[in-house]
Design an enzyme around this catalytic site. Sequence first.
Site, PDB file in Angstrom:
ATOM      1  N   HIS A  62      -7.365  23.405  26.126  1.00 32.33           N
ATOM      2  CA  HIS A  62      -7.564  22.111  26.794  1.00 32.33           C
ATOM      3  C   HIS A  62      -6.278  21.273  26.768  1.00 32.33           C
ATOM      4  O   HIS A  62      -5.927  20.626  27.752  1.00 32.33           O
ATOM      5  CB  HIS A  62      -8.721  21.335  26.171  1.00 32.33           C
ATOM      6  CG  HIS A  62     -10.034  22.073  26.247  1.00 32.33           C
ATOM      7  ND1 HIS A  62     -11.169  21.663  25.596  1.00 32.33           N
ATOM      8  CD2 HIS A  62     -10.375  23.219  26.905  1.00 32.33           C
ATOM      9  CE1 HIS A  62     -12.160  22.506  25.845  1.00 32.33           C
ATOM     10  NE2 HIS A  62     -11.699  23.475  26.630  1.00 32.33           N
ATOM     11  N   HIS A 218     -14.896  23.279  34.561  1.00 32.68           N
ATOM     12  CA  HIS A 218     -14.351  23.493  33.214  1.00 32.68           C
ATOM     13  C   HIS A 218     -13.709  24.873  33.083  1.00 32.68           C
ATOM     14  O   HIS A 218     -12.715  25.034  32.369  1.00 32.68           O
ATOM     15  CB  HIS A 218     -15.405  23.286  32.125  1.00 32.68           C
ATOM     16  CG  HIS A 218     -14.781  23.357  30.769  1.00 32.68           C
ATOM     17  ND1 HIS A 218     -14.096  22.298  30.219  1.00 32.68           N
ATOM     18  CD2 HIS A 218     -14.643  24.384  29.895  1.00 32.68           C
ATOM     19  CE1 HIS A 218     -13.573  22.660  29.058  1.00 32.68           C
ATOM     20  NE2 HIS A 218     -13.901  23.929  28.828  1.00 32.68           N
ATOM     21  N   ASP A 222      -9.969  25.660  31.708  1.00 28.98           N
ATOM     22  CA  ASP A 222      -9.599  26.680  30.712  1.00 28.98           C
ATOM     23  C   ASP A 222      -8.553  27.655  31.271  1.00 28.98           C
ATOM     24  O   ASP A 222      -7.590  28.002  30.590  1.00 28.98           O
ATOM     25  CB  ASP A 222     -10.835  27.500  30.305  1.00 28.98           C
ATOM     26  CG  ASP A 222     -11.729  26.774  29.314  1.00 28.98           C
ATOM     27  OD1 ASP A 222     -11.281  25.813  28.669  1.00 28.98           O
ATOM     28  OD2 ASP A 222     -12.903  27.199  29.186  1.00 28.98           O
ATOM     29  N   HIS A 245     -11.445  33.650  28.609  1.00 31.27           N
ATOM     30  CA  HIS A 245     -10.136  33.605  27.943  1.00 31.27           C
ATOM     31  C   HIS A 245      -9.484  34.978  27.846  1.00 31.27           C
ATOM     32  O   HIS A 245      -8.275  35.116  28.013  1.00 31.27           O
ATOM     33  CB  HIS A 245     -10.264  32.998  26.542  1.00 31.27           C
ATOM     34  CG  HIS A 245     -10.743  31.581  26.572  1.00 31.27           C
ATOM     35  ND1 HIS A 245     -10.036  30.574  27.174  1.00 31.27           N
ATOM     36  CD2 HIS A 245     -11.865  31.006  26.084  1.00 31.27           C
ATOM     37  CE1 HIS A 245     -10.696  29.441  27.051  1.00 31.27           C
ATOM     38  NE2 HIS A 245     -11.817  29.675  26.399  1.00 31.27           N
TER      39      HIS A 245
HETATM   40 ZN   LIG Z   1     -12.798  25.049  27.450  1.00 31.29          ZN
END
Ligand SMILES: [Zn+2]
Length: 288
Positions: A62, A218, A222, A245
């Site tokens: 973030h 969101h 990321d 991720h």
């Molecule tokens: Zn996040």
Amino acid sequence: MGLHSGAPVSMRIVPAPPGTGIVFRRTDLDGFEVEACSRNVARVSYATSLMKKGVFISTTEHLLSSCVGVGIDNAIVELDNLELPILDGSALPFVQMIQRAGIRKQRRPRKYLKILREVEMREGNKFIAVHPAESYSVSYSINFPHPLIGKETMQVELSNGSYLRNIAPARTFGSREDEKAMRNMGLIRGASSENCIVLTRDGIENGPLRFPDEFVRHKILDLVGDLALLGRPILGRIVADRAGHAMHTALVSRVLRDRTLWKEVTLPEEERDAPASLGAPASLGSTL
Ligand SMILES: [Zn+2]
């Protein structure tokens, strides 16, 4: 406090000279420094964590996302614990503190990583690709089996300032149903209804949402934070479907590994200075 560790942490961002990049500094460990770059990536499940010589910097996405979003290339991020603060679960508090401190242009021209050839990665039903482009844009799709989410797709051009309006305020989310299992894994010890959207079986506990499609926004937040590990701003169009991720950071290392996929470029002065760009190299004008 940190989202996963639940550990209290204070953070300060200080200016840095051109060529520094974003560097984390552990003030509780004699100022040990960990650069925000692909070779320091350690963990990619649930959050992106860096590690160098056994020293962790957890949940970097973030903060790094906010740096890209406001156009900060060089800064030292000091923290006195292993995990970045989660704040409200979005990048907005970071963006606001950077804007309060001010941004300074630096003399050296900004170097961009320009994608030359398409790269695609697939894993089961997860997909991520980057295509050559003159600017930085993202098209992201998610498909969550939840009545409020389902399939969401969003496309955003990141080099026109729309990050600040459309992406930075989007908060992280988690479900009540998964909470116990995640806590048993030592995760989300710092999670609360103040710092994430809490999904119940058929709704949300702590509404209202900031955007009807806050969830996919969101994911873009990321992604931008994970792609910051390329070490310089990218010129390319990202297409992602149900990635996370692990795939974001896998794309980063794949691109960096193959020097035929990209080249370093600077943009002509007028483009660099145009309001539509992310701005010239900048570091924080004062400490926070
Ligand atoms: Zn996040």
